[in-house]
Motif scaffolding. Structure first.
Motif, PDB file in Angstrom:
ATOM      1  N   MET A  79     -18.579   7.901 -63.034  1.00 24.05           N
ATOM      2  CA  MET A  79     -17.598   7.894 -64.310  1.00 24.05           C
ATOM      3  C   MET A  79     -16.625   8.978 -64.464  1.00 24.05           C
ATOM      4  O   MET A  79     -15.794   8.902 -64.984  1.00 24.05           O
ATOM      5  CB  MET A  79     -18.559   8.090 -65.572  1.00 24.05           C
ATOM      6  N   THR A 120     -21.231   5.904 -73.630  1.00 24.25           N
ATOM      7  CA  THR A 120     -22.151   4.930 -72.796  1.00 24.25           C
ATOM      8  C   THR A 120     -23.432   4.667 -73.846  1.00 24.25           C
ATOM      9  O   THR A 120     -23.848   5.529 -74.332  1.00 24.25           O
ATOM     10  CB  THR A 120     -22.720   5.762 -71.568  1.00 24.25           C
ATOM     11  N   ILE A 168     -15.538  -1.108 -70.421  1.00 24.99           N
ATOM     12  CA  ILE A 168     -15.728  -1.523 -69.056  1.00 24.99           C
ATOM     13  C   ILE A 168     -17.475  -1.981 -68.769  1.00 24.99           C
ATOM     14  O   ILE A 168     -18.213  -1.779 -69.586  1.00 24.99           O
ATOM     15  CB  ILE A 168     -15.689  -0.467 -68.108  1.00 24.99           C
TER      16      ILE A 168
END
Ligand SMILES: *Cc1c(COP(=O)(O)O)cnc(C)c1O
Length: 396
Positions: A79, A120, A168
């Motif tokens: 990331m 996340t 994503i």
């Protein structure tokens, strides 16, 4: 003490597949409805990995050199590399003991250079996205919703992937494919041009790797038999090609690497992966993962010295793994590996400089959470073996 085996532990091949493998059942929906996924959130670009999608999202946001991007201290190294690749500075924010975003810490890190935040939903469990969305709107920063662990799911009445300015996904974490990631936006038109094929060699390798992985786990025996000769020929051709020093046909992101390779920014996910994404039963993925997660939680949830990271599996959540928080990980990990139990230690390696002074919870989670597979392709005998093997390793 009784005499037991003196053979060294067999730390070779795992005994059950860590990630989904293609089977005939992958495509059998059994009448299950199609659950919402990140691909439903809006405009989509199918690329070869989640990290490529992160880089494209940052580019869509207009992130430039000198900007800062807030990244969780509990992260995968993959990331961070895309942030650096666009010249921006990653700033790491704290998470709680259960990995929930610490918005007070995020607020303390805001300054004029901060343009975006990556959030996340770890292991498929949603972050408090309504609060995060409101926070981003209030402070005028863009939200990149990282659904690498949350391809499917709903939260707060909306599908995951629809909260962020961009989202994503890492399709290879949920589907039996060798490569695949997605960039999605529910809020903006995508300016990223449609990606194009990386070529026949890549297309062939993406298909063959997924099939060969499936064969190695004794799935698709009829296809295996039918392809026996072509695969031998392929192996021969491959050796000749390699002797010629051919460049890599597939991205390193497909081989457990954290590297970021900008050559894949304009490449489309393979035809094979896109077919599997489109034709595999999404309903089965969600139902099987939830059932396997629940079976693991019931069987392992009250073993000594460990507990599930999350006490509950919320409705609408599709787990990536079963995250088990263990008190004393290292000896247990050795026993699990010796027994051939596959596991993922998410965030095992944190970006250099991210230590307990940055976020003690992240360091603790990175060491103490063991992620066991709960994917849709685990067969009943494999689930039984997995539970028994973990039980034995914990209780030794
Ligand atoms: C795996 C992962 C990514 C990157 O996905 P790749 O497809 O491996 O590039 C991003 N974020 C998180 C949280 C991940 O676990």
């Amino acid at each position: 003490m009784m005499l037991t085996t003196i053979a060294p532990p067999a730390t070779g091949r795992p005994r059950v597949p860590l990630a989904p493998v293609l089977s005939r059942a992958s495509f059998v929906s059994g009448g299950l409805p199609q659950p919402p996924s990140v691909l439903d959130a809006g405009a989509v670009r199918l690329v070869t990995s989640g990290r490529i999608a992160i880089a494209l999202a940052l580019r869509e946001m207009g992130i430039r050199a000198g900007d800062s991007v807030l990244v969780p201290a509990y992260h995968s190294m993959s990331m961070v590399a895309p942030v650096l690749a666009c010249g921006a500075r990653p700033q790491f924010y704290k998470v709680g003991a259960d990995a929930a975003i610490d918005l007070a810490d995020v607020a303390s890190k805001l300054d004029a250079s901060v343009k975006a935040i990556m959030v996340t939903s770890y292991f498929g469990f949603p972050q408090p996205l309504a609060a995060v969305r409101a926070f981003c709107d209030r402070h005028g920063i863009a939200l990149l919703e990282d659904c690498a662990h949350a391809f499917f799911g709903r939260h707060g009445g909306r599908s995951l992937g629809s909260w962020g300015d961009y989202a994503i996904a890492s399709s290879m974490k949920f589907f039996p494919i060798y490569e695949g990631g997605a960039l999605v936006s529910a809020r903006h038109a995508l300016t990223t041009p449609a990606p194009h094929s990386a070529g026949l060699g890549f297309e062939a390798k993406a298909a063959l790797n997924a099939l060969e992985n499936s064969f190695s786990w004794r799935r698709l025996p009829l296809v295996h038999a039918a392809l026996w000769l072509p695969l031998r020929v392929k192996a021969l051709v491959w050796r000749l090609v390699k002797r010629g020093g051919a460049p890599a046909l597939t991205p390193s992101s497909s081989d457990s690497s954290y590297e970021f390779d900008p050559r894949w920014l304009d490449k489309r996910s393979s035809f094979f992966s896109r077919q599997v994404l489109g034709h595999a039963s999404h309903g089965r993925i969600v139902v099987r993962r939830r059932a396997n997660y629940t079976e693991l939680a019931n069987a392992l949830g009250s073993l000594p010295g460990c507990r599930p990271l999350h006490a509950q599996l919320p409705e609408g959540t599709c787990p990536w793994l079963f995250p088990l928080l263990v008190d004393d990980p290292e000896p247990l990990v050795q026993r699990l590996l010796a027994a051939g139990v596959p596991m993922t230690r998410f965030a095992e390696t944190l970006w250099p400089g991210v230590d307990a002074s940055v976020c003690a919870n992240s360091v603790h989670l990175s060491r103490h959470v063991l992620g066991f597979p709960c994917h849709q392709e685990l067969q009943p005998d494999e689930m039984a073996w997995l539970i028994d093997a973990i039980d034995k390793a914990v209780c030794t």
